[in-house]
Write a protein that holds these residues in place. Structure first.
Motif, mmCIF file in Angstrom:
data_model
loop_
_atom_site.group_PDB
_atom_site.id
_atom_site.type_symbol
_atom_site.label_atom_id
_atom_site.label_comp_id
_atom_site.label_asym_id
_atom_site.label_seq_id
_atom_site.Cartn_x
_atom_site.Cartn_y
_atom_site.Cartn_z
ATOM 1 N N ALA A 42 0.862 -1.180 0.000
ATOM 2 C CA ALA A 42 0.000 0.000 0.000
ATOM 3 C C ALA A 42 0.900 1.233 0.000
ATOM 4 O O ALA A 42 1.887 1.282 0.737
ATOM 5 C CB ALA A 42 -0.902 0.015 1.222
ATOM 6 N N GLN A 43 0.553 2.216 -0.835
ATOM 7 C CA GLN A 43 1.326 3.448 -0.915
ATOM 8 C C GLN A 43 0.406 4.635 -0.655
ATOM 9 O O GLN A 43 -0.685 4.703 -1.212
ATOM 10 C CB GLN A 43 1.978 3.584 -2.284
ATOM 11 C CG GLN A 43 2.995 2.520 -2.555
ATOM 12 C CD GLN A 43 3.754 2.755 -3.848
ATOM 13 O OE1 GLN A 43 3.483 3.696 -4.587
ATOM 14 N NE2 GLN A 43 4.719 1.911 -4.112
ATOM 15 N N TYR A 44 0.881 5.545 0.183
ATOM 16 C CA TYR A 44 0.112 6.733 0.538
ATOM 17 C C TYR A 44 0.947 7.972 0.248
ATOM 18 O O TYR A 44 2.032 8.137 0.813
ATOM 19 C CB TYR A 44 -0.273 6.703 2.020
ATOM 20 C CG TYR A 44 -1.145 5.528 2.361
ATOM 21 C CD1 TYR A 44 -2.520 5.585 2.158
ATOM 22 C CD2 TYR A 44 -0.604 4.350 2.858
ATOM 23 C CE1 TYR A 44 -3.331 4.506 2.457
ATOM 24 C CE2 TYR A 44 -1.414 3.267 3.157
ATOM 25 C CZ TYR A 44 -2.760 3.355 2.957
ATOM 26 O OH TYR A 44 -3.564 2.276 3.241
ATOM 27 N N PRO A 45 0.482 8.856 -0.636
ATOM 28 C CA PRO A 45 1.228 10.086 -0.922
ATOM 29 C C PRO A 45 1.136 11.067 0.249
ATOM 30 O O PRO A 45 0.094 11.179 0.898
ATOM 31 C CB PRO A 45 0.539 10.637 -2.167
ATOM 32 C CG PRO A 45 -0.817 10.030 -2.171
ATOM 33 C CD PRO A 45 -0.715 8.726 -1.454
ATOM 34 N N ILE A 46 2.233 11.750 0.508
ATOM 35 C CA ILE A 46 2.297 12.742 1.585
ATOM 36 C C ILE A 46 2.902 14.008 1.004
ATOM 37 O O ILE A 46 3.941 13.962 0.349
ATOM 38 C CB ILE A 46 3.175 12.263 2.756
ATOM 39 C CG1 ILE A 46 2.590 11.003 3.377
ATOM 40 C CG2 ILE A 46 3.320 13.345 3.808
ATOM 41 C CD1 ILE A 46 3.464 10.412 4.458
ATOM 42 N N ARG A 47 2.264 15.139 1.254
ATOM 43 C CA ARG A 47 2.816 16.434 0.847
ATOM 44 C C ARG A 47 3.318 17.139 2.106
ATOM 45 O O ARG A 47 2.577 17.340 3.056
ATOM 46 C CB ARG A 47 1.763 17.290 0.168
ATOM 47 C CG ARG A 47 2.283 18.686 -0.159
ATOM 48 C CD ARG A 47 1.269 19.482 -0.899
ATOM 49 N NE ARG A 47 1.200 18.901 -2.246
ATOM 50 C CZ ARG A 47 0.171 19.089 -3.053
ATOM 51 N NH1 ARG A 47 -0.850 19.803 -2.677
ATOM 52 N NH2 ARG A 47 0.169 18.553 -4.250
ATOM 53 N N VAL A 48 4.576 17.514 2.085
ATOM 54 C CA VAL A 48 5.198 18.191 3.225
ATOM 55 C C VAL A 48 5.457 19.632 2.819
ATOM 56 O O VAL A 48 6.041 19.886 1.776
ATOM 57 C CB VAL A 48 6.520 17.493 3.619
ATOM 58 C CG1 VAL A 48 7.193 18.223 4.764
ATOM 59 C CG2 VAL A 48 6.265 16.048 3.989
ATOM 60 N N THR A 49 5.009 20.578 3.662
ATOM 61 C CA THR A 49 5.269 21.994 3.399
ATOM 62 C C THR A 49 6.544 22.406 4.114
ATOM 63 O O THR A 49 7.157 21.613 4.819
ATOM 64 C CB THR A 49 4.101 22.855 3.892
ATOM 65 O OG1 THR A 49 4.029 22.755 5.306
ATOM 66 C CG2 THR A 49 2.784 22.411 3.278
ATOM 67 N N LEU A 103 4.650 7.170 1.323
ATOM 68 C CA LEU A 103 4.836 6.263 2.444
ATOM 69 C C LEU A 103 4.377 4.882 1.987
ATOM 70 O O LEU A 103 3.237 4.713 1.558
ATOM 71 C CB LEU A 103 4.010 6.734 3.647
ATOM 72 C CG LEU A 103 4.209 5.993 4.951
ATOM 73 C CD1 LEU A 103 5.660 6.042 5.404
ATOM 74 C CD2 LEU A 103 3.310 6.600 6.007
ATOM 75 N N ARG A 104 5.281 3.889 2.045
ATOM 76 C CA ARG A 104 4.978 2.557 1.517
ATOM 77 C C ARG A 104 4.983 1.520 2.640
ATOM 78 O O ARG A 104 5.907 1.459 3.444
ATOM 79 C CB ARG A 104 6.014 2.150 0.472
ATOM 80 C CG ARG A 104 5.747 0.775 -0.118
ATOM 81 C CD ARG A 104 6.793 0.377 -1.109
ATOM 82 N NE ARG A 104 8.043 0.138 -0.398
ATOM 83 C CZ ARG A 104 9.239 0.132 -0.980
ATOM 84 N NH1 ARG A 104 9.350 0.382 -2.255
ATOM 85 N NH2 ARG A 104 10.314 -0.100 -0.267
ATOM 86 N N PHE A 105 3.916 0.722 2.674
ATOM 87 C CA PHE A 105 3.811 -0.413 3.583
ATOM 88 C C PHE A 105 3.794 -1.670 2.727
ATOM 89 O O PHE A 105 2.877 -1.868 1.937
ATOM 90 C CB PHE A 105 2.525 -0.333 4.416
ATOM 91 C CG PHE A 105 2.448 0.888 5.271
ATOM 92 C CD1 PHE A 105 3.178 0.981 6.435
ATOM 93 C CD2 PHE A 105 1.647 1.948 4.897
ATOM 94 C CE1 PHE A 105 3.098 2.118 7.227
ATOM 95 C CE2 PHE A 105 1.558 3.084 5.683
ATOM 96 C CZ PHE A 105 2.298 3.171 6.850
ATOM 97 N N ARG A 106 4.789 -2.527 2.875
ATOM 98 C CA ARG A 106 4.883 -3.762 2.090
ATOM 99 C C ARG A 106 4.806 -4.953 3.044
ATOM 100 O O ARG A 106 5.562 -5.027 4.004
ATOM 101 C CB ARG A 106 6.190 -3.788 1.315
ATOM 102 C CG ARG A 106 6.356 -5.036 0.472
ATOM 103 C CD ARG A 106 7.611 -4.999 -0.342
ATOM 104 N NE ARG A 106 7.443 -4.018 -1.410
ATOM 105 C CZ ARG A 106 8.445 -3.522 -2.116
ATOM 106 N NH1 ARG A 106 9.673 -3.886 -1.873
ATOM 107 N NH2 ARG A 106 8.206 -2.650 -3.074
ATOM 108 N N LEU A 107 3.884 -5.867 2.745
ATOM 109 C CA LEU A 107 3.694 -7.055 3.572
ATOM 110 C C LEU A 107 4.017 -8.304 2.776
ATOM 111 O O LEU A 107 3.700 -8.382 1.596
ATOM 112 C CB LEU A 107 2.249 -7.123 4.078
ATOM 113 C CG LEU A 107 1.933 -5.984 5.040
ATOM 114 C CD1 LEU A 107 0.846 -5.132 4.491
ATOM 115 C CD2 LEU A 107 1.599 -6.524 6.388
ATOM 116 N N GLU A 108 4.622 -9.264 3.454
ATOM 117 C CA GLU A 108 4.997 -10.530 2.824
ATOM 118 C C GLU A 108 4.483 -11.669 3.692
ATOM 119 O O GLU A 108 5.017 -11.913 4.775
ATOM 120 C CB GLU A 108 6.509 -10.611 2.674
ATOM 121 C CG GLU A 108 7.100 -9.486 1.835
ATOM 122 C CD GLU A 108 8.594 -9.327 2.029
ATOM 123 O OE1 GLU A 108 9.194 -10.125 2.771
ATOM 124 O OE2 GLU A 108 9.144 -8.391 1.446
#
Length: 125
Positions: A42-49, A103-108
């Motif tokens: 799962a990938q979640y985009p994050i914008r940082v100011t 932000l990436r969460f990888r499960l195996e």
């Protein structure tokens, strides 16, 4: 009696599917996610100011099987990564600058539950 039989068949079908193909149920960051032999990402985009200088990720969970990897990416490159298995409760901090991140969460082969939470924040002095 008939509805009980239909419910039992539905539960058996979900168990068969989860055991054969894997299953993830939940909605991060608000609810914990339950995994059953799940492999995926799962990938979640994050914008940082310019006001923030860290991405803080909190992961709490217990995996009876498999592994979880948490990574922060920018422009295809990995800025930081950490792997978890077994029982864990940790807060990761990734130093960042203004810009777009993933932000990436990888499960195996994960079997268990994990609660995720993330925020852009300032480092404590």
């Amino acid at each position: 009696m008939r509805s009980l039989l239909v419910l039992a068949l539905a539960a058996l079908g979900v168990y068969w599917y989860a055991d054969r193909y894997g299953l993830a149920v939940g909605y991060p960051p608000f609810l914990p996610v339950f995994y059953w032999k799940y492999t995926g990402e799962a990938q979640y985009p994050i914008r940082v100011t310019g006001l923030y200088d860290a991405v803080k990720v909190k992961v709490v969970g217990e995996l009876q099987e498999g592994r979880l990897r948490v990574a922060l990416l920018k422009g295809g490159g990995t800025l930081g990564e950490k792997a978890f298995s077994g029982t864990f409760q940790e807060e990761l901090r990734f130093p960042v600058e203004a810009g777009e991140y993933v932000l990436r969460f990888r499960l195996e082969g994960a079997k268990g539950r994990v609660r995720y939470d993330w925020v852009t924040t300032r480092f404590a002095p």
